[in-house]
Design a protein around this motif. Structure first.
Motif, mmCIF file in Angstrom:
data_model
loop_
_atom_site.group_PDB
_atom_site.id
_atom_site.type_symbol
_atom_site.label_atom_id
_atom_site.label_comp_id
_atom_site.label_asym_id
_atom_site.label_seq_id
_atom_site.Cartn_x
_atom_site.Cartn_y
_atom_site.Cartn_z
ATOM 1 N N THR A 182 0.825 -1.210 0.000
ATOM 2 C CA THR A 182 0.000 0.000 0.000
ATOM 3 C C THR A 182 0.856 1.255 0.000
ATOM 4 O OG1 THR A 182 -2.012 -0.903 0.976
ATOM 5 C CG2 THR A 182 -1.536 1.390 1.450
ATOM 6 N N LEU A 183 1.847 1.297 0.865
ATOM 7 C CA LEU A 183 2.686 2.499 0.944
ATOM 8 C C LEU A 183 3.492 2.702 -0.328
ATOM 9 C CD1 LEU A 183 3.856 2.312 4.661
ATOM 10 C CD2 LEU A 183 2.012 3.703 3.667
ATOM 11 N N ASP A 184 3.923 1.619 -0.968
ATOM 12 C CA ASP A 184 4.654 1.752 -2.228
ATOM 13 C C ASP A 184 3.733 2.182 -3.356
ATOM 14 O OD1 ASP A 184 6.882 1.021 -0.828
ATOM 15 O OD2 ASP A 184 6.985 -1.023 -1.632
ATOM 16 N N ALA A 185 2.484 1.702 -3.345
ATOM 17 C CA ALA A 185 1.525 2.131 -4.363
ATOM 18 C C ALA A 185 1.199 3.615 -4.204
ATOM 19 C CB ALA A 185 0.250 1.293 -4.270
ATOM 20 N N LEU A 186 1.088 4.084 -2.963
ATOM 21 C CA LEU A 186 0.846 5.506 -2.734
ATOM 22 C C LEU A 186 2.054 6.345 -3.131
ATOM 23 C CD1 LEU A 186 -1.040 5.443 0.689
ATOM 24 C CD2 LEU A 186 -2.001 5.877 -1.580
ATOM 25 N N ALA A 187 3.244 5.806 -2.933
ATOM 26 C CA ALA A 187 4.448 6.521 -3.372
ATOM 27 C C ALA A 187 4.408 6.731 -4.882
ATOM 28 C CB ALA A 187 5.697 5.745 -2.971
ATOM 29 N N ASP A 188 3.925 5.719 -5.607
ATOM 30 C CA ASP A 188 3.792 5.837 -7.058
ATOM 31 C C ASP A 188 2.725 6.864 -7.416
ATOM 32 O OD1 ASP A 188 4.203 4.338 -9.883
ATOM 33 O OD2 ASP A 188 2.066 4.732 -9.591
ATOM 34 N N ALA A 189 1.567 6.783 -6.768
ATOM 35 C CA ALA A 189 0.452 7.664 -7.110
ATOM 36 C C ALA A 189 0.718 9.112 -6.722
ATOM 37 C CB ALA A 189 -0.821 7.168 -6.422
ATOM 38 N N TRP A 190 1.380 9.322 -5.587
ATOM 39 C CA TRP A 190 1.568 10.667 -5.063
ATOM 40 C C TRP A 190 2.972 11.214 -5.293
ATOM 41 C CZ3 TRP A 190 -0.922 9.424 0.367
ATOM 42 C CH2 TRP A 190 -2.305 9.235 0.199
ATOM 43 N N GLN A 191 3.811 10.441 -5.995
ATOM 44 C CA GLN A 191 5.213 10.847 -6.213
ATOM 45 C C GLN A 191 5.879 11.180 -4.878
ATOM 46 O OE1 GLN A 191 4.963 14.021 -9.127
ATOM 47 N NE2 GLN A 191 4.025 12.703 -10.657
ATOM 48 N N TRP A 192 5.633 10.301 -3.918
ATOM 49 C CA TRP A 192 6.057 10.480 -2.520
ATOM 50 C C TRP A 192 7.487 9.997 -2.376
ATOM 51 C CZ3 TRP A 192 2.533 8.048 1.851
ATOM 52 C CH2 TRP A 192 2.912 8.547 3.093
ATOM 53 N N THR A 193 8.382 10.842 -1.863
ATOM 54 C CA THR A 193 9.799 10.504 -1.727
ATOM 55 C C THR A 193 10.301 10.833 -0.331
ATOM 56 O OG1 THR A 193 10.755 12.661 -2.335
ATOM 57 C CG2 THR A 193 10.059 11.203 -4.159
ATOM 58 N N GLY A 194 11.564 10.511 -0.106
ATOM 59 C CA GLY A 194 12.208 10.813 1.168
ATOM 60 C C GLY A 194 12.409 12.293 1.403
ATOM 61 N N ASP A 195 12.213 13.110 0.370
ATOM 62 C CA ASP A 195 12.340 14.558 0.539
ATOM 63 C C ASP A 195 11.063 15.187 1.078
ATOM 64 O OD1 ASP A 195 14.975 14.612 -0.403
ATOM 65 O OD2 ASP A 195 14.297 14.752 -2.487
ATOM 66 N N ASP A 196 9.980 14.421 1.096
ATOM 67 C CA ASP A 196 8.718 14.974 1.573
ATOM 68 C C ASP A 196 8.664 15.025 3.091
ATOM 69 O OD1 ASP A 196 6.949 15.678 -0.657
ATOM 70 O OD2 ASP A 196 7.138 13.563 -1.216
ATOM 71 N N VAL A 197 8.024 16.062 3.589
ATOM 72 C CA VAL A 197 7.766 16.235 5.010
ATOM 73 C C VAL A 197 6.253 16.314 5.182
ATOM 74 C CG1 VAL A 197 8.095 17.698 7.038
ATOM 75 C CG2 VAL A 197 9.946 17.457 5.352
ATOM 76 N N LEU A 198 5.697 15.375 5.930
ATOM 77 C CA LEU A 198 4.249 15.287 6.107
ATOM 78 C C LEU A 198 3.828 15.934 7.413
ATOM 79 C CD1 LEU A 198 1.394 14.108 5.482
ATOM 80 C CD2 LEU A 198 2.153 12.019 6.656
ATOM 81 N N VAL A 199 2.736 16.697 7.379
ATOM 82 C CA VAL A 199 2.146 17.238 8.603
ATOM 83 C C VAL A 199 0.715 16.717 8.709
ATOM 84 C CG1 VAL A 199 1.458 19.386 7.407
ATOM 85 C CG2 VAL A 199 1.550 19.318 9.892
ATOM 86 N N HIS A 200 0.340 16.288 9.923
ATOM 87 C CA HIS A 200 -1.049 15.899 10.169
ATOM 88 C C HIS A 200 -1.318 15.912 11.661
ATOM 89 C CE1 HIS A 200 -0.748 11.656 11.663
ATOM 90 N NE2 HIS A 200 0.360 11.598 10.947
ATOM 91 N N GLY A 201 -2.603 15.811 11.999
ATOM 92 C CA GLY A 201 -3.010 15.763 13.399
ATOM 93 C C GLY A 201 -4.013 14.661 13.625
ATOM 94 N N LEU A 202 -3.859 13.551 12.907
ATOM 95 C CA LEU A 202 -4.814 12.452 12.945
ATOM 96 C C LEU A 202 -4.563 11.519 14.128
ATOM 97 C CD1 LEU A 202 -4.572 11.721 9.136
ATOM 98 C CD2 LEU A 202 -6.643 12.526 10.294
ATOM 99 N N PRO A 203 -5.595 10.809 14.586
ATOM 100 C CA PRO A 203 -5.411 9.807 15.644
ATOM 101 C C PRO A 203 -4.472 8.695 15.176
ATOM 102 C CG PRO A 203 -7.739 10.262 15.285
ATOM 103 C CD PRO A 203 -7.006 10.925 14.172
ATOM 104 N N LEU A 204 -3.833 8.030 16.131
ATOM 105 C CA LEU A 204 -2.854 7.000 15.791
ATOM 106 C C LEU A 204 -3.336 5.588 16.105
ATOM 107 C CD1 LEU A 204 0.524 8.652 16.860
ATOM 108 C CD2 LEU A 204 -0.763 8.869 14.722
#
Length: 505
Positions: A182-204
């Protein structure tokens, strides 16, 4: 399979290397680099040992993230516990999953339901050494048991409990394979790389905040900044400080849309983001449009659930079309079926409704201790019955119109999805929130019922006005026949409207 977190593996192997010094996690003013996280989680993994299953008291804290990573390094399935769960629900989850340990932050007051479990405090502050942001971490630690970083793809990683809308929550056993693919498929769809910094406030304690929001950045070798609790000021601060992606649920984006007219700093910060992602429920079209108008950025939506992780998404290089959840992710098969559950809906006309069924490596393994429920969830040829109903546009984009059990309304010979009526109602200036259900009708079979939170409670739009509004935008047979006015809609922790509570009001 390859390790879930290559950057952590590299940091364990070379504590002085470049990867070890990259930022991994930050919660408020507390943070860990990959080297610090690797050492801390490895030390905790050695304490977990060979437990069959552990529980994690999943507060929105650095300790929760470290605890889950440690369990994954140890190869021990983790059961995230929602701290807001009531005693009955929590008791069911603990009895069903039978963890032998519970991991929690020092000082957390655990309920009596967990008293019989051995407790391990995730005591990041008390470990020798000094880390970034004042967090104390070990200078060295014994690595996890041999092979723990490279377990079989089918090894269980997490047991995540469903919301329990149709009975006691069921524990979905999520294998390492599903997380990785799933995470690799999202990396493909969102062009998600190690240079990205994610911000969120979602429950864990659930898929969105934990797997996508914490494990996703760690798999990419990037970093995450968790707000602790969602605040628009925190979003502004982090996007201005270099964050590139924002994850949220519709209630969060609604707050953003409401705030934007009076907060130019928030608009500028959102305009800097590379990707704004919404999930867990449909984002109303009018919120899409308000955010796009103020920022020049369009929110993209994705579709997933506990049992399947992610199924579809609008791609970063695709058209960010409001009201859709995009196309199937790489490796995911998706079909719509008729009510018999086997006849495939072939139409791509944006009108023909069918139940979504999916098949692929993103699926869970089983419901824990529930072979009957597991068998019932799948067709004979291996498709998972999601219970969601949708239509497909001519170009393959999927538009979800609701849940089969609560949102598929059969009225006057038509099959109608509640979601499109809700979006139409939300386009009315007098409507702040809207939900649509069906109720028995002697003539129509079911009649459409609207539950409205008006913008101005002193002057709500009339039922006739709302019916005409929907008929003009959709079709006369989709207009609500009954309208109820409420102060607020009942929602769960993820912001989803609890329609079964409406039906009993």
């Amino acid at each position: 399979m390859s390790p879930l977190f290559p950057a952590l593996t590299e940091a364990l192997a070379d504590p002085d290397g470049t990867a070890a010094h990259r930022s991994a996690l930050r919660f408020g003013d507390r943070s860990l680099t990959y080297g610090e996280l690797a050492a801390t989680a490895a030390a905790l993994a050695s304490r977990i040992g060979q437990a069959e299953r552990i529980a994690v008291w999943a507060t929105p804290t650095l300790e929760t993230a470290v605890a889950v990573v440690a369990a994954l390094l140890a190869g021990v399935p983790a059961v995230p516990l929602n701290p807001k769960s009531g005693g009955s629900e929590l008791g069911h989850i603990v009895a069903d999953s039978a963890p032998t340990l519970v991991l929690a932050a020092p000082g957390d007051q655990l309920p009596p339901t967990l008293a019989a479990l051995e407790r391990i405090d995730v005591d990041i502050e008390g470990i020798e050494g000094e880390g970034e942001g004042g967090v104390r971490v070990p200078r060295s630690a014994a690595p996890p048991a041999p092979g723990a970083l490279d377990l079989a793809p089918e090894s269980p990683a997490l047991v995540v409990y469903t919301s329990g809308t149709t009975g006691p929550p069921k524990g979905a056993v999520i294998p390492r394979r599903a997380i990785a693919t799933t995470l690799d498929a999202l990396a493909d769809a969102w062009q998600w790389t190690g240079d990205d910094v994610l911000v969120h406030g979602l429950p864990l304690f659930h898929v969105h905040g934990l797997i996508l929001g914490i494990l996703g950045p760690l798999r990419r070798g990037g970093s995450v900044r968790h707000l602790g609790r969602f605040e628009t000021a925190g979003v502004t601060r982090e996007l201005n400080a270099g964050a590139t992606m924002l994850f949220g649920v519709p209630t969060m984006y609604h707050r953003i849309a409401e705030t934007l007219p009076d907060d130019p700093a928030l608009a500028k910060a959102l305009a800097r983001a590379r990707l704004l992602v919404s999930g867990s429920a449909a984002l109303p079209v009018h919120d899409h449009e308000r955010i796009a108008e103020a920022t020049g950025r369009r929110v993209i939506e994705r579709y997933g659930m506990t049992e399947t992780l992610m199924n579809t998404s609008v791609r970063a290089d695709g058209e960010p079309r409001a009201g859709t959840v995009g196309v199937p992710l790489p490796g995911v098969e998706l079909r719509l079926t008729e009510e018999d559950g086997t006849t495939t809906v072939e139409a791509f006309d944006g009108e023909t409704v069918g139940e979504i069924q999916v098949r692929g490596p993103n699926l869970f393994t089983e419901y824990l201790n529930r072979p009957d429920a597991t068998a019932a969830a799948f067709t004979a040829d291996g498709w998972f019955r999601t219970g969601d109903v949708a239509v497909r546009d001519p170009d393959g984009y999927v538009r979800i119109v609701g849940r089969k059990a609560t949102d598929l309304i059969k009225s006057g010979g038509y099959k109608i999805g509640a979601g499109e009526i809700e979006n139409a109602l939300l386009e009315h200036l007098g409507v702040r929130e809207a939900a649509v259900t069906g109720e028995p009708d002697a003539d129509l079979g079911e009649r459409i019922v609207a539950w409205i939170v008006p913008t101005d409670p002193q002057s709500p739009p009339s039922a006739g006005e709302l019916a005409d509004h929907v008929a003009d935008r959709l079709a006369p047979h989709k207009r609500p026949r009954v309208v109820h006015y409420l102060d607020a809609l009942p929602r769960n922790d993820m912001g989803k409207i609890m329609k079964r509570a409406l039906a009993h009001d």
